[in-house]
Motif scaffolding. Structure first.
Motif, mmCIF file in Angstrom:
data_model
loop_
_atom_site.group_PDB
_atom_site.id
_atom_site.type_symbol
_atom_site.label_atom_id
_atom_site.label_comp_id
_atom_site.label_asym_id
_atom_site.label_seq_id
_atom_site.Cartn_x
_atom_site.Cartn_y
_atom_site.Cartn_z
ATOM 1 N N TRP A 158 0.835 -1.200 0.000
ATOM 2 C CA TRP A 158 0.000 0.000 0.000
ATOM 3 C C TRP A 158 0.873 1.255 0.000
ATOM 4 O O TRP A 158 0.627 2.215 -0.746
ATOM 5 N N ALA A 159 1.920 1.253 0.827
ATOM 6 C CA ALA A 159 2.825 2.402 0.904
ATOM 7 C C ALA A 159 3.497 2.654 -0.435
ATOM 8 O O ALA A 159 3.596 3.796 -0.899
ATOM 9 N N HIS A 160 3.943 1.578 -1.074
ATOM 10 C CA HIS A 160 4.615 1.718 -2.372
ATOM 11 C C HIS A 160 3.665 2.287 -3.423
ATOM 12 O O HIS A 160 4.062 3.116 -4.253
ATOM 13 N N ALA A 161 2.421 1.884 -3.395
ATOM 14 C CA ALA A 161 1.451 2.297 -4.411
ATOM 15 C C ALA A 161 0.931 3.712 -4.194
ATOM 16 O O ALA A 161 0.431 4.341 -5.137
ATOM 17 N N HIS A 162 1.045 4.245 -2.969
ATOM 18 C CA HIS A 162 0.416 5.528 -2.663
ATOM 19 C C HIS A 162 1.402 6.616 -2.238
ATOM 20 O O HIS A 162 0.991 7.633 -1.664
ATOM 21 N N GLY A 163 2.697 6.429 -2.542
ATOM 22 C CA GLY A 163 3.672 7.454 -2.209
ATOM 23 C C GLY A 163 3.858 7.655 -0.724
ATOM 24 O O GLY A 163 4.202 8.748 -0.267
ATOM 25 N N ALA A 164 3.632 6.601 0.045
ATOM 26 C CA ALA A 164 3.800 6.658 1.490
ATOM 27 C C ALA A 164 5.169 6.098 1.873
ATOM 28 O O ALA A 164 5.862 5.484 1.063
ATOM 29 N N SER A 165 5.564 6.312 3.115
ATOM 30 C CA SER A 165 6.822 5.793 3.626
ATOM 31 C C SER A 165 6.527 4.802 4.749
ATOM 32 O O SER A 165 5.807 5.117 5.688
ATOM 33 N N PHE A 166 7.073 3.587 4.611
ATOM 34 C CA PHE A 166 6.873 2.548 5.626
ATOM 35 C C PHE A 166 7.929 2.740 6.694
ATOM 36 O O PHE A 166 9.125 2.673 6.429
ATOM 37 N N GLY A 167 7.511 2.988 7.924
ATOM 38 C CA GLY A 167 8.441 3.305 9.000
ATOM 39 C C GLY A 167 8.756 2.132 9.899
ATOM 40 O O GLY A 167 8.770 0.972 9.472
ATOM 41 N N GLU A 168 8.946 2.425 11.145
ATOM 42 C CA GLU A 168 9.406 1.451 12.124
ATOM 43 C C GLU A 168 8.309 0.448 12.496
ATOM 44 O O GLU A 168 7.133 0.787 12.544
ATOM 45 N N VAL A 169 8.736 -0.787 12.744
ATOM 46 C CA VAL A 169 7.841 -1.822 13.275
ATOM 47 C C VAL A 169 8.319 -2.166 14.683
ATOM 48 O O VAL A 169 9.494 -2.482 14.889
#
Length: 215
Positions: A158-169
């Motif tokens: 989802w992050a890749h498709a919507h220009g988002a940044s996947f942060g810390e887990v």
């Protein structure tokens, strides 16, 4: 409307250009402040202490509002300003450029110097990976461990498709995922999470921040 910010570079880049036996070694380094840029310049000058010139240009600040350049002994306006203009033209900030010149014995003239210094920086930028700056909204999603793997994959896609940044887990009593998402996609993330989890998952939104996103 989402505000637009200058890009920056992801990692240092070095590239060499030879013009009429003069060597122009361009060093580009991402920085977060003028003080950090000054440290980079000092380091390059120590490393290339025997060079005739170490000319510099920097742009800093989230909006690129701070700029500085130096000809370092070259004729006025033939090195630092042309280098700075390349950074400006490429729409960059938080970057310092140092071009080291070893004189080859042939004078280039003002026009030749301007072309050489600007080309050295431009060619190095062609090798650089860019980071886009975006104003993004923090979204935290707490997921039961049993569903963490599936939701992890879904959120990354989802992050890749919507220009988002996947942060810390963070793993504790549950798996806590942090995303930085475009504010305009807030409702979409809520709806997609609800669809993936039969309505059991919902993001908790936090602050808005300028975040670096891989180009």
């Amino acid at each position: 409307m989402t505000r637009s910010y200058p890009d920056t570079i992801a990692a240092p880049v070095t590239r060499e250009l030879v013009v009429k036996k003069s060597r122009f070694i361009a060093h580009l380094v991402p920085v977060r402040s003028v003080a950090e840029a000054d440290e980079v310049i000092a380091s390059v000058r120590r490393q290339y202490w025997d060079a005739r010139h170490n000319c510099t240009a920097m742009v800093t600040g989230v909006t690129g509002d701070q700029a500085r350049s130096s000809d370092d002994g070259e004729p006025s306006g033939t090195a630092g300003i042309p280098m700075l203009e390349v950074l400006r033209r490429r729409g960059l900030t938080d970057v310092v450029a140092v071009v080291t010149r070893y004189f080859g014995g042939v004078k280039l003239g003002a026009g030749g110097l301007i072309r050489a210094y600007s080309t050295a920086v431009s060619d190095a930028l062609d090798d650089a990976a860019l980071l886009h700056r975006r104003e993004l909204l923090e979204a935290r999603v707490d997921v039961p461990h049993a569903d963490a793997g599936r939701i992890d994959n879904g959120l990354r896609d989802w992050a890749h498709a919507h220009g988002a940044s996947f942060g810390e887990v963070v793993y504790g009593s549950s798996a806590s995922f942090t995303l930085w998402v475009p504010p305009s996609d807030r409702t979409l993330l809520v709806d997609d999470l609800a669809a993936w989890s039969a309505g059991s998952l919902s993001p908790v939104f936090g602050e808005t921040r300028v975040v670096d996103v891989t180009a």
